[in-house]
Design a protein around this motif. Sequence first.
Motif, PDB file in Angstrom:
ATOM      1  N   THR A 100      -3.885   2.411  -5.825  1.00  0.00           N
ATOM      2  CA  THR A 100      -3.679   2.765  -4.413  1.00  0.00           C
ATOM      3  C   THR A 100      -4.878   2.380  -3.568  1.00  0.00           C
ATOM      4  O   THR A 100      -4.729   1.835  -2.460  1.00  0.00           O
ATOM      5  N   ASN A 101      -6.084   2.643  -4.071  1.00  0.00           N
ATOM      6  CA  ASN A 101      -7.299   2.274  -3.334  1.00  0.00           C
ATOM      7  C   ASN A 101      -7.395   0.764  -3.144  1.00  0.00           C
ATOM      8  O   ASN A 101      -7.756   0.279  -2.060  1.00  0.00           O
ATOM      9  N   ALA A 102      -7.072   0.011  -4.197  1.00  0.00           N
ATOM     10  CA  ALA A 102      -7.121  -1.449  -4.096  1.00  0.00           C
ATOM     11  C   ALA A 102      -6.106  -1.953  -3.076  1.00  0.00           C
ATOM     12  O   ALA A 102      -6.393  -2.867  -2.291  1.00  0.00           O
ATOM     13  N   TYR A 144       0.835  -1.211   0.000  1.00  0.00           N
ATOM     14  CA  TYR A 144       0.000   0.000   0.000  1.00  0.00           C
ATOM     15  C   TYR A 144       0.863   1.251   0.000  1.00  0.00           C
ATOM     16  O   TYR A 144       0.613   2.205  -0.757  1.00  0.00           O
ATOM     17  N   ARG A 165      -4.946  -0.273  -0.519  1.00  0.00           N
ATOM     18  CA  ARG A 165      -5.421   0.119   0.816  1.00  0.00           C
ATOM     19  C   ARG A 165      -6.486  -0.850   1.323  1.00  0.00           C
ATOM     20  O   ARG A 165      -6.469  -1.257   2.497  1.00  0.00           O
ATOM     21  N   GLU A 166      -7.407  -1.252   0.449  1.00  0.00           N
ATOM     22  CA  GLU A 166      -8.442  -2.201   0.844  1.00  0.00           C
ATOM     23  C   GLU A 166      -7.850  -3.572   1.172  1.00  0.00           C
ATOM     24  O   GLU A 166      -8.290  -4.250   2.115  1.00  0.00           O
ATOM     25  N   LYS A 212       1.490   4.473  -3.166  1.00  0.00           N
ATOM     26  CA  LYS A 212       1.306   5.921  -2.985  1.00  0.00           C
ATOM     27  C   LYS A 212       2.247   6.713  -3.889  1.00  0.00           C
ATOM     28  O   LYS A 212       1.945   7.852  -4.271  1.00  0.00           O
ATOM     29  N   PRO A 245      -4.522   6.114  -8.801  1.00  0.00           N
ATOM     30  CA  PRO A 245      -5.481   6.191  -7.689  1.00  0.00           C
ATOM     31  C   PRO A 245      -6.243   4.888  -7.455  1.00  0.00           C
ATOM     32  O   PRO A 245      -6.449   4.487  -6.307  1.00  0.00           O
ATOM     33  N   ALA A 246      -6.637   4.227  -8.546  1.00  0.00           N
ATOM     34  CA  ALA A 246      -7.354   2.959  -8.389  1.00  0.00           C
ATOM     35  C   ALA A 246      -6.449   1.890  -7.796  1.00  0.00           C
ATOM     36  O   ALA A 246      -6.871   1.096  -6.944  1.00  0.00           O
TER      37      ALA A 246
END
Length: 226
Positions: free
Chosen positions: A116-118, A64, A120-121, A68, A113-114
């Motif tokens: 990074t979001n994945a 994660y 993070r999840e 970034k 961004p996608a």
Amino acid sequence: MNQNIIKLSLLLTFIVFTNNIYAQESFIKDISYPYLEKLIATAKKNYPEVKLRQSQVNAAKSNYNATKFAWLDGLTASYIYSPQNSINLSTPTIFKGYQLSVSLNIGQLLKNPATTNAARETYKVAEYQQSEYLLSLEAQVKRFYFAYLEAQAELRLRSNAVLDAEGAVKQLKYAFQKGETTFQIYNEQLNSLYNQNSFKVQAELATFTAKTNLEELLGTKLEEIK
């Protein structure tokens, strides 16, 4: 008169023996919650599955954090050096010396961004799974601890029953040798003693099994946890 004494003695022996059998010994008084907390802490420290879950969390966190700055992957920098005293007829340049050029990959920038979001999840999922497993491990330690105490209480009960049965056999043997009771009564008590010894062996096995199950989670011997 002797027959009445023998009958009374047998009746008293039967009452004491029966009370010891059916007055189940409670293990609740043996529960030590501070000691139980030590067992739980030891399991969380030693059990390999806990370390595996933590490694998964660490890996997800590292991934994660890496995403970034993944947008930098779409950024490319380069430089060109043109000597001050040279003339390039094929590709003439206005500027002389060092020239810096920067190019940006728009597709990579929009995708970051996608990603990074994945990541993070995925990191959050690893944390949730770790928390869920720690709760499950804690509950399992409690169950095995209570099962071990129950097995110990049952073993004490069976040990006392064997002592009572042995006492009854001694009394009946003496009475039988004096002709004050029948071989049938004496033999029945011998069978009862055999049964109680069998129950004691089963209780011993249950105790050692419960102890082994608990120590498997702890990763160490119970005797080493004070």
